[in-house]
Design a protein around this motif. Sequence first.
Motif, PDB file in Angstrom:
ATOM      1  N   LEU A  31      46.757  98.698 -37.359  1.00 17.23           N
ATOM      2  CA  LEU A  31      48.079  99.192 -36.991  1.00 17.23           C
ATOM      3  C   LEU A  31      48.184  99.544 -35.520  1.00 17.23           C
ATOM      4  N   PHE A  32      47.086 100.039 -34.933  1.00 16.72           N
ATOM      5  CA  PHE A  32      47.212 100.644 -33.616  1.00 16.72           C
ATOM      6  C   PHE A  32      46.356 100.003 -32.526  1.00 16.72           C
ATOM      7  N   SER A  33      45.622  98.942 -32.837  1.00 16.51           N
ATOM      8  CA  SER A  33      44.723  98.369 -31.836  1.00 16.51           C
ATOM      9  C   SER A  33      45.467  97.653 -30.719  1.00 16.51           C
ATOM     10  N   GLN A  34      46.757  97.388 -30.904  1.00 19.96           N
ATOM     11  CA  GLN A  34      47.507  96.604 -29.940  1.00 19.96           C
ATOM     12  C   GLN A  34      47.427  97.166 -28.528  1.00 19.96           C
ATOM     13  N   SER A  35      47.688  98.447 -28.360  1.00 21.55           N
ATOM     14  CA  SER A  35      47.749  98.968 -26.996  1.00 21.55           C
ATOM     15  C   SER A  35      46.939 100.231 -26.765  1.00 21.55           C
ATOM     16  N   ASP A  36      46.314 100.786 -27.792  1.00 20.98           N
ATOM     17  CA  ASP A  36      45.624 102.067 -27.643  1.00 20.98           C
ATOM     18  C   ASP A  36      44.193 102.077 -28.173  1.00 20.98           C
ATOM     19  N   LYS A  37      43.680 100.968 -28.645  1.00 21.58           N
ATOM     20  CA  LYS A  37      42.344 100.962 -29.232  1.00 21.58           C
ATOM     21  C   LYS A  37      41.509  99.807 -28.709  1.00 21.58           C
ATOM     22  N   LEU A  38      40.293 100.137 -28.270  1.00 22.05           N
ATOM     23  CA  LEU A  38      39.253  99.131 -28.111  1.00 22.05           C
ATOM     24  C   LEU A  38      38.357  99.259 -29.334  1.00 22.05           C
ATOM     25  N   TRP A  39      38.040  98.155 -30.006  1.00 22.63           N
ATOM     26  CA  TRP A  39      37.149  98.274 -31.163  1.00 22.63           C
ATOM     27  C   TRP A  39      36.298  97.021 -31.317  1.00 22.63           C
ATOM     28  N   TYR A  40      35.115  97.244 -31.889  1.00 19.39           N
ATOM     29  CA  TYR A  40      34.090  96.213 -31.940  1.00 19.39           C
ATOM     30  C   TYR A  40      33.378  96.257 -33.291  1.00 19.39           C
ATOM     31  N   THR A  41      32.788  95.144 -33.663  1.00 16.86           N
ATOM     32  CA  THR A  41      32.112  95.044 -34.965  1.00 16.86           C
ATOM     33  C   THR A  41      30.595  95.076 -34.837  1.00 16.86           C
ATOM     34  N   ALA A  42      30.105  95.423 -33.650  1.00 12.80           N
ATOM     35  CA  ALA A  42      28.649  95.502 -33.442  1.00 12.80           C
ATOM     36  C   ALA A  42      28.369  96.527 -32.360  1.00 12.80           C
ATOM     37  N   PRO A  43      27.171  97.112 -32.365  1.00 21.21           N
ATOM     38  CA  PRO A  43      26.794  98.049 -31.293  1.00 21.21           C
ATOM     39  C   PRO A  43      26.726  97.337 -29.945  1.00 21.21           C
ATOM     40  N   ALA A  44      26.735  98.119 -28.879  1.00 19.78           N
ATOM     41  CA  ALA A  44      26.589  97.578 -27.530  1.00 19.78           C
ATOM     42  C   ALA A  44      25.121  97.316 -27.244  1.00 19.78           C
ATOM     43  N   ASP A  45      24.838  96.171 -26.650  1.00 19.99           N
ATOM     44  CA  ASP A  45      23.483  95.865 -26.188  1.00 19.99           C
ATOM     45  C   ASP A  45      23.310  96.150 -24.708  1.00 19.99           C
ATOM     46  N   PHE A  46      24.433  96.159 -23.963  1.00 21.31           N
ATOM     47  CA  PHE A  46      24.372  96.309 -22.520  1.00 21.31           C
ATOM     48  C   PHE A  46      25.405  97.326 -22.058  1.00 21.31           C
ATOM     49  N   PHE A  47      25.183  97.822 -20.853  1.00 16.64           N
ATOM     50  CA  PHE A  47      26.104  98.773 -20.237  1.00 16.64           C
ATOM     51  C   PHE A  47      27.535  98.239 -20.257  1.00 16.64           C
ATOM     52  N   GLU A  48      27.699  96.941 -19.999  1.00 16.79           N
ATOM     53  CA  GLU A  48      29.028  96.340 -19.906  1.00 16.79           C
ATOM     54  C   GLU A  48      29.679  96.132 -21.270  1.00 16.79           C
ATOM     55  N   GLU A  49      28.984  96.543 -22.330  1.00 16.44           N
ATOM     56  CA  GLU A  49      29.571  96.523 -23.670  1.00 16.44           C
ATOM     57  C   GLU A  49      29.782  97.934 -24.219  1.00 16.44           C
ATOM     58  N   ALA A  50      29.110  98.918 -23.622  1.00 13.99           N
ATOM     59  CA  ALA A  50      29.209 100.297 -24.104  1.00 13.99           C
ATOM     60  C   ALA A  50      30.574 100.881 -23.755  1.00 13.99           C
ATOM     61  N   LEU A  51      30.914 102.015 -24.404  1.00 18.48           N
ATOM     62  CA  LEU A  51      32.239 102.612 -24.250  1.00 18.48           C
ATOM     63  C   LEU A  51      32.157 103.914 -23.457  1.00 18.48           C
ATOM     64  N   PRO A  52      32.997 104.062 -22.427  1.00 11.59           N
ATOM     65  CA  PRO A  52      32.943 105.243 -21.562  1.00 11.59           C
ATOM     66  C   PRO A  52      33.767 106.406 -22.103  1.00 11.59           C
ATOM     67  N   ILE A  53      33.213 107.603 -22.021  1.00  7.21           N
ATOM     68  CA  ILE A  53      33.974 108.824 -22.237  1.00  7.21           C
ATOM     69  C   ILE A  53      33.749 109.716 -21.024  1.00  7.21           C
ATOM     70  N   GLY A  54      34.718 110.580 -20.714  1.00  9.86           N
ATOM     71  CA  GLY A  54      34.568 111.457 -19.561  1.00  9.86           C
ATOM     72  C   GLY A  54      35.669 112.492 -19.516  1.00  9.86           C
ATOM     73  N   ASN A  55      35.394 113.593 -18.843  1.00  7.90           N
ATOM     74  CA  ASN A  55      36.406 114.655 -18.718  1.00  7.90           C
ATOM     75  C   ASN A  55      36.812 114.881 -17.261  1.00  7.90           C
ATOM     76  N   GLY A  56      36.490 113.926 -16.396  1.00  6.13           N
ATOM     77  CA  GLY A  56      36.813 114.058 -14.983  1.00  6.13           C
ATOM     78  C   GLY A  56      35.665 114.579 -14.149  1.00  6.13           C
TER      79      GLY A  56
END
Length: 791
Positions: free
Chosen positions: A17-42
């Motif tokens: 329902l919501f992946s269109q503009s607000d979700k990145l999602w994947y069906t496997a873990p990240a193997d590399f930095f360029e596949e991992a997901l960033p979080i941060g508070n500034g």
Amino acid sequence: MKNYLLPILLFIQYISLFSQSDKLWYTAPADFFEEALPIGNGKIGAMVYGKIDTERLSLNDITLWSGEPVNPYHNPEAYKNLPAVRKALFNEDYAAADTLVRKLQGNFSSAYQPLGNLIFEFNHKGPATDYKRILDLSKSQAAVRYIVGNTIFSRIYIASHPDQLIDISLTSKGPDKLNFTILMNSPLKYHSSIEKNQIILQGNAPVRSAPNYLQVRNAVEFIDDRGTRFIGILRINKTDGTIKYTDTSIQVTNARMAELRLSMATSFNGFDKDPFKNGKDEKKIATTILENAAKYSFNDIIGRHEKDYTSLYNRVKFDLGVKANEQDTYTRIRSCTPTNTDLGLIPLYFNYGRYLIISSSRTPFVPMNLQGLWNESIRPPWSSNYTININTEMNYWPVEVCNLSELHQPLLSFISNLSKTGAITAKTYYQADGWVAHHNSDIWAMSNPVGDFGKGSPQWANWPMGGAWLSTHLYEHYRYTLDQTFLKEVYPLLKGAALFCLEYLVPDSKGYLVTAPSTSPENVYITDKGFKASTLYGSTSDLALIREIFNDNIFAANTLNIEASFVDSLQKALLKIYPYQVSKQGHLQEWYHDWDDVEITHRHLSHLIGVFPGNSINLNTPKELEAAKKSLLRRTNNGTGWSISWKISMWARLLDGEKSYDAIQKLLTYYPADNNETKYAGGGTFPNLFDAHPPFQIDGNFGGIAGIAEMLLQSHMDYIQVLPALPKVWKNGTMNGLKARDNITVNISWKNNKLKKAQFLSTTDLVKKIKYNDKTKEVRLPKNIWVSVKF
């Protein structure tokens, strides 16, 4: 079994329902930095890999850098070499100038550093199925969910700004329980221990981390009792399982749930204070963060985090009216080609860029670096520093137009630091007043030309316009906010940057004012005699930036009704600056003479700064605008990621939506190297939507979203133009909440490529011209009242 699967099924439906503009999602873990997901508070952040058996979060604190406060007096007599360089230049001896200018160089910058890793070792009883890894941009929340046997395992990760910590929730639903071990380590000099039922990771950054492109001995140097200290404290806030401790790890067994809280801090105490001798008490800071958060439950932390984050993120809504794509993000980005782009990815990419800004630009005096907040290397690409010959500026292009004005402050406040070291650099290198900065800086506000005292190529080392370019951000912030208190506070910085430029200009043989020595960032010319070099006088980019900073000063001073004599000197100088030149081939010259580039498709567009982000080449200068267009055609829409993203805005200023969209398609293309999924090549975009220089540089993400905004709204002239560069393929859409200059919020929608709605909200009473296509209307905008304008 069905009861256990219900949450997963609901979750899959939620994704659809919501992946269109607000979700990145994947069906496997990240193997590399360029596949991992960033979080941060500034300030603090992590890259979430989402591994099943051994999960890893790589950790960062934006204030953790190598080095110490700079000694801006390190080359006190450099200025004595300036006359010889200028003499060689005006004798047209470019070979001698290219050699002599190396005597006007100093140290390299320090490097942004990784803090460490948080590692989970899970004891699962079998393989995982139905795996999902998500980054929810609407909530600033990463999550992992999968099934082992008949048990659903879930993890939620947030980086909270209100509570200044990373909070992690782990749960199991089914017959099996959570069993895991936690430990922390770092690639830096560190030790870890258990103290008061917490894992304590402590260490210090190196005093030296040489640029990754240098082949040198002892590239990384740690010295006892020197450098920035760091700490990470992990505490299990709540669990229904059993906790055991070893010397360096925590074990949790037989748990249905566990909530972990991680605080991080450094001893950084300002650009001019020794971080070891006069640093902050990082352990006290990190401990206090956890103690202050102790009164809040996990739901409280989540609620406070979402309220804070959405107050920024929800200001803008972008939609292209296409049906939601139910494929995972990796599949979608892999399907993109330079001529075929998933339209639904464009709002997602735009929202992701805004998410990255909110997540990495909330620390006073410490702006986003080349990788924003996220870095895993002690010697990151180009030191992950502040590259101020385009990249740092590009990081902040979207903040004002995307209604995130307060997130400009880390850069704007940093400029005040840079002006202090820059004043010394101006004196010691050029015997000039005001202040100057060159093509690199760092958290210590380094301002000198880099190059290890002569080893740097003038192609990049000796460019002296970094301070001028950064200072244009000060006036842009005022243009968007109309905050005269701010303008009055920062005017001395504007004046200092302009004053240096005024004194740096010298007359050429024709009586025009030019810069000498001069370069065009990172580019190389070839003379009519076949000589290749970088040092010359009067490059187009130098003079374009000087026009911008002089005009900004004039407008600012007139607004504040001050500095009449200085304004007069700037106005007189503007009339004498060497004009823009059109080559025999019809393009805008990059060099003083009609020379060609060694690399015609060079990634930098420095001679076109007057088109964007500047405004000295516009619809009122048709000859120069047409020449700029031909230059842009020569450069092509290919190149490194950030270079492509710059071209989006360039074409938008030229009112060519199709060329802008062509650049977007190339920016969103995924380029695996030799069909090897473990390597990446070309420009474009990585699987986690990070921009690919390659390697990863975050400026391309921010240049990309600035370009999208520029296609839909422009306000750099004396009017606001809606849909100035709308491509045909964006047939229907909505963009609500963008900001125009003069602090005007704008809502736009269109249908069948025609404007449907245009609404404007001003914070002051004013009359404004509104333009759509060839029609212009003069409209009164009362204070704080939405006004609809029809065409």
